[in-house]
Scaffold this motif. Structure first.
Motif, PDB file in Angstrom:
ATOM      1  N   ARG A  29       0.827  -1.216   0.000  1.00  0.00           N
ATOM      2  CA  ARG A  29       0.000   0.000   0.000  1.00  0.00           C
ATOM      3  C   ARG A  29       0.859   1.263   0.000  1.00  0.00           C
ATOM      4  N   LEU A  30       2.080   1.162   0.511  1.00  0.00           N
ATOM      5  CA  LEU A  30       2.981   2.312   0.501  1.00  0.00           C
ATOM      6  C   LEU A  30       3.809   2.378  -0.777  1.00  0.00           C
ATOM      7  N   GLY A  31       3.719   1.323  -1.587  1.00  0.00           N
ATOM      8  CA  GLY A  31       4.474   1.299  -2.836  1.00  0.00           C
ATOM      9  C   GLY A  31       5.956   1.090  -2.631  1.00  0.00           C
ATOM     10  N   ILE A  32       6.313   0.355  -1.563  1.00  0.00           N
ATOM     11  CA  ILE A  32       7.725   0.059  -1.309  1.00  0.00           C
ATOM     12  C   ILE A  32       7.887  -1.446  -1.160  1.00  0.00           C
ATOM     13  N   SER A  33       9.108  -1.904  -1.162  1.00  0.00           N
ATOM     14  CA  SER A  33       9.346  -3.346  -1.055  1.00  0.00           C
ATOM     15  C   SER A  33       9.204  -3.795   0.402  1.00  0.00           C
ATOM     16  N   THR A  34       8.894  -5.069   0.576  1.00  0.00           N
ATOM     17  CA  THR A  34       8.774  -5.619   1.926  1.00  0.00           C
ATOM     18  C   THR A  34      10.115  -5.548   2.655  1.00  0.00           C
ATOM     19  N   SER A  35      11.208  -5.775   1.943  1.00  0.00           N
ATOM     20  CA  SER A  35      12.522  -5.723   2.592  1.00  0.00           C
ATOM     21  C   SER A  35      12.849  -4.314   3.074  1.00  0.00           C
TER      22      SER A  35
END
Length: 468
Positions: A29-35
């Motif tokens: 939802r934030l448009g970033i990777s899980t890592s």
């Protein structure tokens, strides 16, 4: 303490937990990777401006709620505690302390509690006190309550809103608060206001059987108004006050009772100086405490203290510090929403202008100050007297101080005419001598705890030793 990149992993994790989302869903939802999210939550990477904007846009996060003030306070207190020689074999780096303060605040507070108990035992042993016992390892009730208000940012939302509603009912500050509060007690609760007997030095006494509130007639009107608001809190909000105090889970009944008195005081101050009108007035008058006090019929101390409580989410005021100091240098009241933190042990820095206030009664003294970490502040201080009465009546004298970080100085009338850009305009101050590492301070009272000293037989400087 220098500000820098924003490491707020614990706060981000709390936002995700509140939304009941996995790391993968939250990151998507934030448009970033899980890592990347995992690294943020573990304070391995700072939060970028773009992520902050997405948090506000997609999760309704208030920027003002993302604050490092709690971490700053814990970090300051940890640094002071670990300066004790008992920790000389262990010297954690600044980054290690920062990680503990941000990621394990409960552990940090537990360590501070242990150190506090150790110091209390050590002080009693040093004075051959015969009464060392289990209570000697516990903080005093006032210390417990002081820490409670410290970690709620000196802001209690339920009571603040209730007090603001009362002020709205009474049309404070557009009407005389003293008369409005007296009328409210009479019409709403059948409580009459009477004078105390001549020679009776008590400030306030309530007789429940006759529904009579006795007030000392020689007290300033602001103090009498405050005592009436205190009584309203005791009548109307005692259950709420008791619930707040119980949630704090104090160790002793004494601390519980002290906290309840403090919460009644909080309500009284908030009723006389209701949040939104007070915040708007402070901005309009550029924090001129004398004009604000006149506008609300309050004392300078009441105004200065209220400025330190403007921490309502979404409507915060300028972060300020506030303290009250007696002639001996004891800090008898304190709170800081700014980066300047007060020493928990020992006296305050002698170079601080609050001590000069006693030399110039009733005048407001200005100071530009810089801490060893390079943080700059605008400080104001003034000397006041408590009480009232005729000739020969004891009047305790004390000084109050108020200030802000230099980035907010233009919001204060007291910055006018000062050169905020000149390095030489700033006086070097510290938290206390025992943890300040300035090597050439002419006012140093004791050596810093974690420094080596060299004493020379054939020469002498400002100090009788050199600090390594």
């Amino acid at each position: 303490m220098q500000t820098g990149k924003l490491y707020i992993g614990r706060r981000i994790r709390e936002i995700r937990d509140t939304a009941k989302l996995t790391q993968a869903t939250f990151a998507e939802r934030l448009g970033i990777s899980t890592s990347y999210l995992n690294q943020i939550e573990n304070n391995q990477r700072p939060v970028s401006a773009s992520v902050l904007l997405l948090l506000a846009e997609r999760f309704g996060v208030d920027f003002s709620s993302i604050s490092t003030n709690d971490s700053d306070r814990l970090l300051s207190m940890l640094s002071e505690a670990l300066a004790d020689p008992v920790f000389s074999a262990h010297s954690p780096s600044f980054q290690e302390l920062k990680l503990v303060a941000q990621n394990a605040p409960s552990f940090a507070q537990a360590l501070l509690t242990c150190h506090q108990a150790y110091r209390r035992n050590s002080e009693q042993l040093a004075s051959l006190d015969d009464h060392i016992g289990s209570r000697a390892t516990e903080p005093t009730p006032y210390e417990e309550v002081r820490d409670f208000f410290h970690f709620v940012d000196n802001y209690v939302h339920e009571l603040d809103v209730a007090a603001e509603q009362l002020a709205g009912t009474l049309d404070v500050p557009n009407t005389d608060a003293h008369g409005a509060l007296a009328g409210y007690l009479d019409t709403r609760h059948g409580v009459r206001i009477r004078r105390t007997e001549p020679g009776d030095e008590i400030l306030r006494r309530f007789d429940p059987s006759s529904r009579t509130l006795f007030l000392n007639p020689y007290l300033p009107a602001a103090t009498r108004s405050f005592q009436m608001a205190f009584q309203i809190a005791a009548i109307e909000h005692e259950a709420q006050i008791e619930a707040i105090a119980r949630r704090a889970d104090f160790r002793t009944a004494d601390a519980f009772d002290v906290c309840k008195a403090g919460l009644r005081n909080y309500f009284a101050g908030a009723a006389m100086l209701p949040y939104q009108p007070f915040l708007l007035t402070a901005k309009e008058l550029r924090h001129d405490i004398e004009l604000i006090a006149t506008r609300f019929g309050a004392s300078l101390e009441q105004v200065a203290h209220r400025l330190s409580t403007l921490q309502r989410p979404g409507q915060k005021g300028v972060p300020v510090f506030f303290a009250r100091v007696d002639r001996a240098g004891n800090i008898t009241k304190r709170h800081s929403a700014a980066k300047l933190q007060f020493a928990r042990y020992g006296a305050a820095c002698p170079l601080w202008n609050v001590h000069q206030a006693f030399e110039s009664p009733s005048r407001i003294i200005r100071q530009l100050a810089e801490t060893p970490e390079g943080v700059r502040f605008l400080c104001i201080a003034t000397e006041l007297a408590k009480g009232g009465g005729g000739f020969g009546t004891p009047r305790p004298r004390y000084a109050i101080t108020l200030g802000c970080e230099i980035s907010y100085a233009r919001d204060f009338v007291y910055a006018d005419g000062l050169d905020l850009t000149s390095k030489t305009a700033y006086d070097p101050i510290g938290i206390s001598c025992r943890i300040c590492e300035r090597a050439n301070c002419p006012q140093r009272a004791v050596p810093p705890l974690k420094s080596r000293l060299t004493v020379h037989r054939d020469r002498r400087g400002i100090l009788p030793y050199d600090i390594s």
